[in-house]
Structure formats: structure tokens, C-alpha cells
Design a protein around this motif. Structure first.
Motif, mmCIF file in Angstrom:
data_model
loop_
_atom_site.group_PDB
_atom_site.id
_atom_site.type_symbol
_atom_site.label_atom_id
_atom_site.label_comp_id
_atom_site.label_asym_id
_atom_site.label_seq_id
_atom_site.Cartn_x
_atom_site.Cartn_y
_atom_site.Cartn_z
ATOM 1 N N ALA A 170 0.804 -1.215 0.000
ATOM 2 C CA ALA A 170 0.000 0.000 0.000
ATOM 3 C C ALA A 170 0.839 1.267 0.000
ATOM 4 O O ALA A 170 0.496 2.253 -0.635
ATOM 5 C CB ALA A 170 -0.934 -0.001 1.213
ATOM 6 N N ALA A 171 1.949 1.242 0.713
ATOM 7 C CA ALA A 171 2.763 2.448 0.824
ATOM 8 C C ALA A 171 3.429 2.840 -0.485
ATOM 9 O O ALA A 171 3.873 3.972 -0.649
ATOM 10 C CB ALA A 171 3.837 2.249 1.894
ATOM 11 N N PHE A 172 3.496 1.929 -1.448
ATOM 12 C CA PHE A 172 4.228 2.186 -2.677
ATOM 13 C C PHE A 172 3.365 2.147 -3.922
ATOM 14 O O PHE A 172 3.824 2.500 -5.007
ATOM 15 C CB PHE A 172 5.342 1.154 -2.839
ATOM 16 N N ALA A 173 2.113 1.727 -3.783
ATOM 17 C CA ALA A 173 1.286 1.478 -4.967
ATOM 18 C C ALA A 173 1.067 2.731 -5.810
ATOM 19 O O ALA A 173 1.070 2.674 -7.036
ATOM 20 C CB ALA A 173 -0.058 0.900 -4.550
ATOM 21 N N ASP A 218 3.842 7.271 22.000
ATOM 22 C CA ASP A 218 3.933 8.731 21.949
ATOM 23 C C ASP A 218 5.261 9.216 22.541
ATOM 24 O O ASP A 218 5.881 10.153 22.020
ATOM 25 C CB ASP A 218 2.755 9.359 22.712
ATOM 26 N N ALA A 219 5.694 8.566 23.621
ATOM 27 C CA ALA A 219 6.955 8.960 24.259
ATOM 28 C C ALA A 219 8.137 8.648 23.348
ATOM 29 O O ALA A 219 9.102 9.426 23.259
ATOM 30 C CB ALA A 219 7.106 8.245 25.603
ATOM 31 N N ILE A 220 8.084 7.519 22.651
ATOM 32 C CA ILE A 220 9.159 7.150 21.719
ATOM 33 C C ILE A 220 9.221 8.130 20.557
ATOM 34 O O ILE A 220 10.307 8.550 20.135
ATOM 35 C CB ILE A 220 8.953 5.708 21.218
ATOM 36 N N ILE A 221 8.057 8.515 20.047
ATOM 37 C CA ILE A 221 8.008 9.491 18.950
ATOM 38 C C ILE A 221 8.630 10.809 19.393
ATOM 39 O O ILE A 221 9.380 11.457 18.652
ATOM 40 C CB ILE A 221 6.559 9.700 18.475
ATOM 41 N N GLU A 222 8.323 11.192 20.614
ATOM 42 C CA GLU A 222 8.875 12.440 21.147
ATOM 43 C C GLU A 222 10.388 12.343 21.332
ATOM 44 O O GLU A 222 11.117 13.311 21.084
ATOM 45 C CB GLU A 222 8.209 12.750 22.488
ATOM 46 N N GLU A 223 10.863 11.167 21.719
ATOM 47 C CA GLU A 223 12.291 10.984 21.993
ATOM 48 C C GLU A 223 13.120 10.839 20.726
ATOM 49 O O GLU A 223 14.266 11.292 20.663
ATOM 50 C CB GLU A 223 12.484 9.734 22.868
ATOM 51 N N ALA A 224 12.553 10.202 19.714
ATOM 52 C CA ALA A 224 13.320 9.858 18.513
ATOM 53 C C ALA A 224 13.779 11.092 17.753
ATOM 54 O O ALA A 224 13.008 12.016 17.508
ATOM 55 C CB ALA A 224 12.489 8.959 17.607
ATOM 56 N N GLU A 225 15.026 11.084 17.373
ATOM 57 C CA GLU A 225 15.611 12.191 16.602
ATOM 58 C C GLU A 225 15.497 11.964 15.100
ATOM 59 O O GLU A 225 15.694 12.895 14.322
ATOM 60 C CB GLU A 225 17.089 12.338 16.986
ATOM 61 N N GLU A 226 15.173 10.728 14.723
ATOM 62 C CA GLU A 226 15.156 10.375 13.305
ATOM 63 C C GLU A 226 14.147 9.247 13.092
ATOM 64 O O GLU A 226 14.036 8.338 13.905
ATOM 65 C CB GLU A 226 16.555 9.924 12.882
ATOM 66 N N LEU A 227 13.402 9.318 11.981
ATOM 67 C CA LEU A 227 12.468 8.266 11.596
ATOM 68 C C LEU A 227 13.041 7.505 10.409
ATOM 69 O O LEU A 227 13.464 8.107 9.424
ATOM 70 C CB LEU A 227 11.114 8.871 11.210
ATOM 71 N N VAL A 228 13.055 6.175 10.502
ATOM 72 C CA VAL A 228 13.521 5.328 9.408
ATOM 73 C C VAL A 228 12.362 4.456 8.947
ATOM 74 O O VAL A 228 11.749 3.743 9.747
ATOM 75 C CB VAL A 228 14.702 4.438 9.844
ATOM 76 N N VAL A 229 12.043 4.517 7.665
ATOM 77 C CA VAL A 229 10.954 3.735 7.082
ATOM 78 C C VAL A 229 11.481 2.958 5.877
ATOM 79 O O VAL A 229 12.620 3.131 5.459
ATOM 80 C CB VAL A 229 9.776 4.648 6.669
ATOM 81 N N GLU A 230 10.619 2.103 5.324
ATOM 82 C CA GLU A 230 11.046 1.321 4.164
ATOM 83 C C GLU A 230 11.319 2.227 2.968
ATOM 84 O O GLU A 230 12.322 2.096 2.276
ATOM 85 C CB GLU A 230 9.980 0.281 3.823
ATOM 86 N N SER A 231 10.381 3.104 2.701
ATOM 87 C CA SER A 231 10.526 4.028 1.581
ATOM 88 C C SER A 231 9.722 5.278 1.880
ATOM 89 O O SER A 231 8.658 5.193 2.494
ATOM 90 C CB SER A 231 10.027 3.378 0.284
ATOM 91 N N VAL A 267 14.386 8.935 6.976
ATOM 92 C CA VAL A 267 15.370 8.180 6.204
ATOM 93 C C VAL A 267 14.724 6.916 5.642
ATOM 94 O O VAL A 267 13.925 6.264 6.326
ATOM 95 C CB VAL A 267 16.575 7.800 7.086
ATOM 96 N N SER A 268 15.060 6.567 4.409
ATOM 97 C CA SER A 268 14.658 5.284 3.837
ATOM 98 C C SER A 268 15.726 4.251 4.137
ATOM 99 O O SER A 268 16.917 4.507 3.920
ATOM 100 C CB SER A 268 14.468 5.399 2.324
ATOM 101 N N ILE A 269 15.324 3.090 4.605
ATOM 102 C CA ILE A 269 16.289 2.043 4.916
ATOM 103 C C ILE A 269 16.765 1.340 3.656
ATOM 104 O O ILE A 269 17.755 0.603 3.681
ATOM 105 C CB ILE A 269 15.676 1.020 5.905
ATOM 106 N N GLU A 270 16.092 1.573 2.526
ATOM 107 C CA GLU A 270 16.447 0.908 1.279
ATOM 108 C C GLU A 270 15.957 1.738 0.101
ATOM 109 O O GLU A 270 15.212 2.710 0.265
ATOM 110 C CB GLU A 270 15.817 -0.482 1.212
#
Length: 325
Positions: free
Chosen positions: A11-14, A79-92, A188-191
Motif C-alpha cells: 500500500a505504501a508504494f502502490a 507517543d513517548a518514543i516518537i517524542e524521543e526519537a531524533e530520526e524516523l527510518v521507514v522502508e521508503s 530516512v529510507s532504509i532501502e
């Protein structure tokens, strides 16, 4: 071949990579009243793992790329993790730069130009059913017929059939990306997803064609859903969303079936969409530990279920991720 699995994983790429000319898509049909209604009488707690060393913390959240509007999956910990994270990594991600990305459109066009149409490589009976299957989804026959078989099956699996209320707009990655954009934190995209697609469009041999032909001949020719899932049952309400509820409850399956059988087609999808990527991601994660900081990795839940998961690949490299919930 389970249509809903293809819907979840692609779904994320269609929209950008599987778009083809259509003539009256069946997905424009209105949903049956209340059929896709759902209730959640539980506190959501999707599975989360942590991989860390003395100066790096990587939270790993298994996701579902496409969800219905209003489906709850967040809690105080997330929610706490989202607040703490400095960077988001997803597939694409459309918001992430990929160095020297594979130009999948150009490679696909070259592959299409040099191959015989699928219909000409099937038996007479299989060719008739192939035409029926494509037409049942509302897609343009000539466009799909010229695609490599695995790309064509993904496109068909994402089109036509029963309509539900899920959308990538409400998927986990889309929600997270918007929040990180608002916080002006990197995504960031992991791939390179183009490279993943290219690994599939190269697989177009006689073994895959033979399995497709057999499946088409065995199909009753009535509905696309019956082709992709011969044991298809028209569920409704919470039963329809069972996979999503299990995910939101944090249930991680010991056995994971991609839903495409154990033949050539299933093996190709399993290796290229799961096993090969999980191994590559484990290398990426190990290298990322060398950089200090706090990262939230959000990738499909299927990569954490069954055999040869990304967790297994990490353990093979001497790294153990601990589950938090």
C-alpha cells in the motif's frame, strides 16, 4: 494468493510504482453499509523492540502500511518514543533522499519492450482466464499483459476486488512522517524501493509462468478475490479486520505465511520481499549502531513474524533486540 496481504505490504508504494491506466476501477464502488465497521475494546499496544548500545538507541515498531480511518494504534509508550526519537527510518519515503536510486520506471519500460506478452506465453485456456482476470479489476489489458508476471500480479492484487475503507493515508508510516515533518526531524529510507521492485521484475521465467497458468485454469473465472484467495470468505465487521486487531494488540505470529503458496511465485515473493530485505536491514541496523542518537524504525509487521525475521538476522550477527511490551 491472498489479496489482503498484497494490499498490506504494497500500500505504501502502490501510488507511485504500481500505477497503470484503468478503465473504471472497481475500487470506486461504495462500501456496503456497516460491513467494514469495527470496534476496539482494548488498549492498543503494537509490538516494539529496542536495539541499543552505550550511545545509540533504535526502537523498532512493526507497522501496517494501510489502515481504516479511526483505527487506534497509539499509546503513551509510542507517543513517548516518537517524542524521543531524533530520526524516523521507514522502508521508503517521498521525503527521504536515496543516493543513486534505481530508476525502476526506465528498467521496467526496457523489460516490457523486450518481452512477449504474458497471454502469448500461456496455454489457450490460461490465456482466456488471464484476460478475464485483468478485465475484472478494471485495468487496461495491454498494459498489464506486457508487465513481468510478478509485477502484474502485484498490480492486480492492488486493484479491483472488494472495496474496504483502509488507506495508506491512515497507515502508520504516513502518520509518523507527518509528525516528523512538523517537528523538522529527518526521515530516512532504509532501502531503495526501486531496487526491491527491480528484483521482482527480473523474475519472469517458465516456472513462474507455468504456475500462473495452472492457477488460472483452476480458477472459476468469477471473481478476482477467488483467484487470489481460493478459500476467500466475505467477512465483515471485526472479523474482517482480524489481522489489524491482532497487530494492534501486539500479537506476533510464530508462523508467517505470505499467502502465495510454496511454489515458484510464493518463493520469489518470500525471498525478495522478506528474507533478502531482512538480511540487508540487519546489516543496516548494525552499522547504524555506530552512530550515536535515538532512532525510530517503522517497517511492516511481517518482517518481525515467522522465520528469517529481521530479529533472527540480527541475532545471526550477534545482536539481540529486546521486546519492550
Amino acid at each position: 494468493m491472498q489479496r489482503r496481504f498484497l494490499h498490506r505490504i504494497l500500500a505504501a508504494f502502490a501510488c507511485t510504482l504500481l500505477a497503470v491506466p484503468a478503465s473504471g476501477s472497481a475500487q470506486s464502488q461504495p462500501a456496503e453499509p456497516n460491513r467494514f465497521a469495527f470496534t476496539q475494546d482494548y488498549e492498543p499496544s503494537p509490538a516494539i523492540w529496542i536495539l541499543s548500545d552505550e550511545d545509540t538507541t533504535i526502537y523498532m515498531l512493526g507497522t501496517i502500511h494501510s489502515l481504516p480511518r479511526g483505527f487506534e494504534w497509539r499509546n503513551e509508550r509510542i507517543d513517548a518514543i516518537i517524542e524521543e526519537a531524533e530520526e524516523l527510518v521507514v522502508e521508503s519515503s517521498a521525503y527521504a533522499n536515496v543516493p543513486d536510486p534505481v530508476d525502476v520506471d526506465t528498467k521496467l519500460a526496457a523489460r516490457i519492450a523486450s518481452r512477449l506478452p504474458t497471454s502469448s506465453r500461456l496455454s489457450e485456456a490460461g490465456s482466456v482466464r488471464w484476460r478475464q482476470l485483468i478485465r475484472s479489476t478494471g485495468l487496461d489489458f495491454d498494459t498489464v499483459d506486457t508487465m513481468p508476471v510478478l509485477v502484474a500480479l502485484m498490480t492486480l492484487g492492488m486493484s479491483g476486488g472488494e472495496y474496504d475503507t483502509s488507506s495508506p493515508v491512515y497507515g502508520v508510516e504516513s502518520v509518523l512522517e507527518q509528525e516528523f515533518l512538523e517537528r523538522e526531524r529527518p526521515i530516512v529510507s532504509i532501502e531503495d524501493w526501486g531496487e526491491v521492485m527491480y528484483s521482482l521484475l527480473r523474475l519472469d521465467g517458465s516456472e513462474i509462468l507455468g504456475e500462473l497458468d495452472s492457477s488460472l485454469v483452476a480458477w472459476d473465472g468469477k471473481t478476482a478475490s477467488a483467484f487470489f484467495d481460493p478459500e476467500h470468505v466475505a467477512r465483515s465487521g471485526n472479523a474482517y479486520w482480524e489481522a489489524e486487531h491482532n497487530w494492534a494488540r501486539g500479537i506476533v505470529a510464530d508462523n508467517f505465511d505470505i499467502g502465495l503458496g510454496s511454489g515458484a511465485i510464493g518463493r520469489a515473493f518470500n525471498f525478495n520481499l522478506l528474507d533478502r530485505r531482512n538480511a540487508a536491514w540487519a546489516i543496516w541496523l548494525e552499522e547504524r549502531l555506530e552512530q550515536p542518537g535515538t532512532v525510530l524504525l517503522a517497517v511492516g509487521a511481517g518482517h518481525f513474524e515467522g522465520d528469517n525475521t529481521v530479529l533472527d538476522m540480527l541475532e545471526a550477527r550477534g545482536l539481540v533486540a529486546q521486546r519492550l511490551n
